[in-house]
Design a protein around this motif. Structure first.
Motif, PDB file in Angstrom:
ATOM      1  N   SER A  71       0.815  -1.155   0.090  1.00 33.30           N
ATOM      2  CA  SER A  71      -0.024   0.019  -0.214  1.00 33.30           C
ATOM      3  C   SER A  71       0.820   1.145   0.018  1.00 33.30           C
ATOM      4  O   SER A  71       2.026   1.219   0.649  1.00 33.30           O
ATOM      5  CB  SER A  71      -0.939   0.170   1.234  1.00 33.30           C
ATOM      6  N   GLU A  99      -8.434  -0.497   4.517  1.00 30.77           N
ATOM      7  CA  GLU A  99      -8.068  -0.614   3.084  1.00 30.77           C
ATOM      8  C   GLU A  99      -6.556  -0.605   2.672  1.00 30.77           C
ATOM      9  O   GLU A  99      -6.136  -1.337   2.063  1.00 30.77           O
ATOM     10  CB  GLU A  99      -8.545   0.850   2.421  1.00 30.77           C
ATOM     11  N   SER A 104      -3.971  -0.903  -1.041  1.00 30.53           N
ATOM     12  CA  SER A 104      -4.556   0.187  -1.640  1.00 30.53           C
ATOM     13  C   SER A 104      -3.505   1.450  -1.991  1.00 30.53           C
ATOM     14  O   SER A 104      -2.468   1.590  -1.367  1.00 30.53           O
ATOM     15  CB  SER A 104      -5.649   0.997  -0.620  1.00 30.53           C
ATOM     16  N   ILE A 115      -8.958   6.851  -2.083  1.00 27.14           N
ATOM     17  CA  ILE A 115      -8.653   5.547  -1.839  1.00 27.14           C
ATOM     18  C   ILE A 115      -8.896   4.778  -3.005  1.00 27.14           C
ATOM     19  O   ILE A 115     -10.265   4.442  -3.626  1.00 27.14           O
ATOM     20  CB  ILE A 115      -9.116   4.803  -0.437  1.00 27.14           C
ATOM     21  N   ARG A 117      -8.211   0.680  -4.470  1.00 26.84           N
ATOM     22  CA  ARG A 117      -7.956  -0.601  -4.189  1.00 26.84           C
ATOM     23  C   ARG A 117      -6.629  -1.268  -5.226  1.00 26.84           C
ATOM     24  O   ARG A 117      -6.848  -0.705  -6.492  1.00 26.84           O
ATOM     25  CB  ARG A 117      -9.075  -1.667  -3.967  1.00 26.84           C
TER      26      ARG A 117
END
Length: 124
Positions: A71, A99, A104, A115, A117
């Motif tokens: 992420s 998330e 993300s 945000i 994914r």
């Protein structure tokens, strides 16, 4: 939650985040202050750290690789000092923790958080 702060972000924020209970390292602490973006992504993924950066290139690299991790939090707010960055990260983590744990790309702007994914796919 574990963070890796990219070059351009205040090194002093690392200690503030650690004091707030967030396992945080800065690229300069691990000898990666001149590393290529792909190397930083790799180490972030290997150590299961969320990469925090000012650089848009990281989102692009994730998209090109169709990566599902790590992420990344991209900050689009200029000249943040250490305490302001720390406060911002604590807020973003509280709001986006699930998330970020799932993979993300988060973009933080002055008035919103976006945000997406992973993997990032082009809009059709």
């Amino acid at each position: 939650m574990k963070l890796l702060l990219d070059q351009g972000l205040p090194l002093s924020a690392t200690a503030l985040l650690r004091n707030a209970g967030i396992d945080t390292i800065h690229v300069s602490e691990i000898g990666m202050f001149e590393a290529e973006d792909a190397e930083i992504i790799q180490i972030s993924g290997e150590e299961e750290r969320v990469l925090v950066t000012l650089d848009a290139d990281f989102h692009t690299l994730l998209a090109l690789d169709e990566a599902t991790s790590p992420s990344i939090i991209r900050i689009r707010i200029e000249r943040l000092r250490a305490q302001a960055l720390t406060d911002l990260m604590l807020m973003v983590i509280a709001e986006c923790e699930e998330e970020l744990a799932q993979g993300s790309a988060v973009t933080v702007e002055p008035s919103r958080i976006r945000i997406r994914r992973l993997p990032l796919v082009p809009d059709v």
